[in-house]
Design a protein around this motif. Structure first.
Motif, PDB file in Angstrom:
ATOM      1  N   VAL A 100       0.891  -1.175   0.010  1.00 34.59           N
ATOM      2  CA  VAL A 100       0.098  -0.071   0.163  1.00 34.59           C
ATOM      3  C   VAL A 100       0.964   1.161  -0.107  1.00 34.59           C
ATOM      4  O   VAL A 100       1.743   1.427   1.000  1.00 34.59           O
ATOM      5  CB  VAL A 100      -1.065   0.066   1.245  1.00 34.59           C
ATOM      6  N   PRO A 101       0.592   1.922  -1.054  1.00 30.26           N
ATOM      7  CA  PRO A 101       1.517   3.467  -0.878  1.00 30.26           C
ATOM      8  C   PRO A 101       1.053   4.278   0.333  1.00 30.26           C
ATOM      9  O   PRO A 101      -0.074   4.194   0.828  1.00 30.26           O
ATOM     10  CB  PRO A 101       1.256   4.037  -2.067  1.00 30.26           C
ATOM     11  N   PRO A 102       1.939   4.645   1.115  1.00 27.10           N
ATOM     12  CA  PRO A 102       1.761   5.150   2.445  1.00 27.10           C
ATOM     13  C   PRO A 102       0.638   6.491   2.128  1.00 27.10           C
ATOM     14  O   PRO A 102      -0.199   6.802   2.942  1.00 27.10           O
ATOM     15  CB  PRO A 102       3.119   5.870   2.818  1.00 27.10           C
ATOM     16  N   LEU A 103       0.937   7.147   1.012  1.00 28.95           N
ATOM     17  CA  LEU A 103      -0.101   8.520   0.768  1.00 28.95           C
ATOM     18  C   LEU A 103      -1.613   7.974   0.599  1.00 28.95           C
ATOM     19  O   LEU A 103      -2.435   8.434   0.842  1.00 28.95           O
ATOM     20  CB  LEU A 103       0.545   9.145  -0.328  1.00 28.95           C
ATOM     21  N   ALA A 104      -1.614   6.621   0.120  1.00 26.94           N
ATOM     22  CA  ALA A 104      -3.058   6.024  -0.042  1.00 26.94           C
ATOM     23  C   ALA A 104      -3.791   5.826   1.074  1.00 26.94           C
ATOM     24  O   ALA A 104      -4.851   5.658   1.198  1.00 26.94           O
ATOM     25  CB  ALA A 104      -3.057   4.754  -0.945  1.00 26.94           C
ATOM     26  N   ALA A 105      -3.101   5.873   2.272  1.00 33.72           N
ATOM     27  CA  ALA A 105      -3.690   5.526   3.658  1.00 33.72           C
ATOM     28  C   ALA A 105      -3.514   6.935   4.227  1.00 33.72           C
ATOM     29  O   ALA A 105      -4.647   7.224   5.066  1.00 33.72           O
ATOM     30  CB  ALA A 105      -2.912   4.424   4.511  1.00 33.72           C
ATOM     31  N   THR A 106      -2.475   7.535   4.263  1.00 31.41           N
ATOM     32  CA  THR A 106      -2.545   8.775   5.181  1.00 31.41           C
ATOM     33  C   THR A 106      -3.402   9.934   4.833  1.00 31.41           C
ATOM     34  O   THR A 106      -4.154  10.448   5.551  1.00 31.41           O
ATOM     35  CB  THR A 106      -1.083   9.343   5.401  1.00 31.41           C
ATOM     36  N   LEU A 107      -3.643  10.345   3.117  1.00 33.53           N
ATOM     37  CA  LEU A 107      -4.488  11.267   2.941  1.00 33.53           C
ATOM     38  C   LEU A 107      -5.819  11.073   3.305  1.00 33.53           C
ATOM     39  O   LEU A 107      -6.548  12.077   3.934  1.00 33.53           O
ATOM     40  CB  LEU A 107      -4.171  11.485   1.351  1.00 33.53           C
ATOM     41  N   PRO A 108      -6.519   9.877   2.946  1.00 31.13           N
ATOM     42  CA  PRO A 108      -7.855   9.586   3.487  1.00 31.13           C
ATOM     43  C   PRO A 108      -8.207   9.780   4.885  1.00 31.13           C
ATOM     44  O   PRO A 108      -9.172  10.264   5.338  1.00 31.13           O
ATOM     45  CB  PRO A 108      -8.331   8.365   2.782  1.00 31.13           C
ATOM     46  N   ALA A 109      -7.091   9.348   5.572  1.00 30.39           N
ATOM     47  CA  ALA A 109      -7.190   9.071   6.943  1.00 30.39           C
ATOM     48  C   ALA A 109      -7.267  10.521   7.498  1.00 30.39           C
ATOM     49  O   ALA A 109      -7.949  11.044   8.465  1.00 30.39           O
ATOM     50  CB  ALA A 109      -6.138   8.318   7.681  1.00 30.39           C
ATOM     51  N   THR A 110      -6.258  11.223   6.904  1.00 33.02           N
ATOM     52  CA  THR A 110      -5.940  12.761   7.509  1.00 33.02           C
ATOM     53  C   THR A 110      -7.449  13.543   7.167  1.00 33.02           C
ATOM     54  O   THR A 110      -8.058  14.171   8.078  1.00 33.02           O
ATOM     55  CB  THR A 110      -5.044  13.541   7.244  1.00 33.02           C
ATOM     56  N   LEU A 111      -7.815  13.635   6.035  1.00 36.90           N
ATOM     57  CA  LEU A 111      -8.954  14.030   5.757  1.00 36.90           C
ATOM     58  C   LEU A 111     -10.360  13.577   6.478  1.00 36.90           C
ATOM     59  O   LEU A 111     -10.981  14.495   6.922  1.00 36.90           O
ATOM     60  CB  LEU A 111      -9.374  13.789   4.184  1.00 36.90           C
ATOM     61  N   GLY A 112     -10.304  12.257   6.608  1.00 36.42           N
ATOM     62  CA  GLY A 112     -11.436  11.627   7.367  1.00 36.42           C
ATOM     63  C   GLY A 112     -11.527  12.258   9.016  1.00 36.42           C
ATOM     64  O   GLY A 112     -12.597  12.674   9.660  1.00 36.42           O
ATOM     65  N   GLY A 113     -10.294  12.366   9.436  1.00 37.30           N
ATOM     66  CA  GLY A 113      -9.820  12.897  10.956  1.00 37.30           C
ATOM     67  C   GLY A 113     -10.400  14.122  11.126  1.00 37.30           C
ATOM     68  O   GLY A 113     -11.173  14.678  11.864  1.00 37.30           O
ATOM     69  N   LEU A 114      -9.916  15.110  10.046  1.00 34.33           N
ATOM     70  CA  LEU A 114     -10.281  16.459   9.845  1.00 34.33           C
ATOM     71  C   LEU A 114     -11.646  16.754   9.799  1.00 34.33           C
ATOM     72  O   LEU A 114     -12.555  17.454  10.580  1.00 34.33           O
ATOM     73  CB  LEU A 114      -9.407  17.210   8.960  1.00 34.33           C
ATOM     74  N   ALA A 115     -12.488  15.855   8.962  1.00 39.65           N
ATOM     75  CA  ALA A 115     -13.721  15.976   8.814  1.00 39.65           C
ATOM     76  C   ALA A 115     -14.430  15.335  10.291  1.00 39.65           C
ATOM     77  O   ALA A 115     -15.779  16.332  10.601  1.00 39.65           O
ATOM     78  CB  ALA A 115     -14.421  15.162   7.685  1.00 39.65           C
ATOM     79  N   LEU A 116     -14.167  14.623  10.874  1.00 37.96           N
ATOM     80  CA  LEU A 116     -14.734  14.004  12.079  1.00 37.96           C
ATOM     81  C   LEU A 116     -14.565  15.240  13.164  1.00 37.96           C
ATOM     82  O   LEU A 116     -15.394  15.297  14.051  1.00 37.96           O
ATOM     83  CB  LEU A 116     -14.237  12.866  12.633  1.00 37.96           C
ATOM     84  N   VAL A 117     -13.491  15.982  13.347  1.00 37.38           N
ATOM     85  CA  VAL A 117     -13.136  16.955  13.935  1.00 37.38           C
ATOM     86  C   VAL A 117     -14.378  17.990  13.839  1.00 37.38           C
ATOM     87  O   VAL A 117     -14.869  18.485  14.921  1.00 37.38           O
ATOM     88  CB  VAL A 117     -11.894  17.315  14.249  1.00 37.38           C
ATOM     89  N   ALA A 118     -14.408  18.353  12.634  1.00 37.83           N
ATOM     90  CA  ALA A 118     -15.335  19.557  11.984  1.00 37.83           C
ATOM     91  C   ALA A 118     -16.729  19.075  12.469  1.00 37.83           C
ATOM     92  O   ALA A 118     -17.740  19.843  12.924  1.00 37.83           O
ATOM     93  CB  ALA A 118     -15.193  19.817  10.896  1.00 37.83           C
ATOM     94  N   LEU A 119     -16.830  17.905  12.416  1.00 36.55           N
ATOM     95  CA  LEU A 119     -18.653  17.327  12.515  1.00 36.55           C
ATOM     96  C   LEU A 119     -18.665  17.232  14.067  1.00 36.55           C
ATOM     97  O   LEU A 119     -19.933  17.680  14.382  1.00 36.55           O
ATOM     98  CB  LEU A 119     -18.591  15.875  12.017  1.00 36.55           C
ATOM     99  N   TRP A 120     -18.077  16.630  14.844  1.00 41.92           N
ATOM    100  CA  TRP A 120     -18.255  16.308  16.355  1.00 41.92           C
ATOM    101  C   TRP A 120     -17.679  17.122  17.279  1.00 41.92           C
ATOM    102  O   TRP A 120     -18.323  17.494  18.545  1.00 41.92           O
ATOM    103  CB  TRP A 120     -17.816  14.972  16.512  1.00 41.92           C
TER     104      TRP A 120
END
Length: 175
Positions: A100-120
């Motif tokens: 797995v290319p590291p960016l393929a996991a870090t990019l969606p995880a970072t965006l998802g984490g930021l979205a969760l912070v904004a949501l909750w």
């Protein structure tokens, strides 16, 4: 016999704190998922809401949302501290066994984490009625207390995902 996730089967093991945090994540989200389930049968859990009819698809939506929440928590565990973050699982077509290319996991995880912070993480604004946010009204203080105990831990979801993403990045970056 306890269910054990094989999380130590990675080429570059995650730090112990990340393993513990990742294993705790589904349990941190569980009270919120359980709190949501009575709404599937149109039980309002003490909330004061205008009399509206419950849509025919509402039950499936509420149950599906709880299942999706727990599935995403388990995906976070398997993807950021488990083997799925290093090699694609056998069941993934065309990619099975590849790195797995590291960016393929870090990019969606970072965006998802930021979205969760904004949501909750805006919930405290609603508690105090700041910036136009408003909390749901309850019939009495006991329902409000139960709601706060069940729902408040979900505010940790985004920060936990971001911390696990950082740990993933640290162990997968080039030496």
């Amino acid at each position: 016999m306890p269910i054990r996730l094989p999380l130590g089967d990675t080429e570059h093991p995650a730090p112990r704190w990340a393993l513990r945090l990742a294993k705790a994540l589904p349990f941190v989200l569980l009270p919120h998922c359980v709190w949501r389930l009575p709404f599937a049968v149109d039980f309002r859990m003490g909330t004061i809401q205008p009399a509206t009819s419950f849509p025919w698809w509402g039950a499936a939506y509420v149950v599906g949302l709880s299942v999706l929440t727990e599935a995403l928590a388990l995906l976070t565990v398997r993807g950021l501290v488990g083997s799925w973050g290093e090699t694609f699982p056998r069941w993934v077509p065309f990619l099975a066994g590849r790195r797995v290319p590291p960016l393929a996991a870090t990019l969606p995880a970072t965006l998802g984490g930021l979205a969760l912070v904004a949501l909750w993480d805006t919930m405290p604004l609603a508690w105090f009625g700041l910036f136009g946010y408003h909390d749901v009204a309850f019939t009495n203080g006991w329902w409000k207390l139960l709601a706060d105990v069940c729902i408040t831990p979900v505010m940790l979801w985004g920060p936990i995902v971001l911390a696990l993403t950082y740990a993933y990045h640290r162990r997968r970056r080039p030496a």
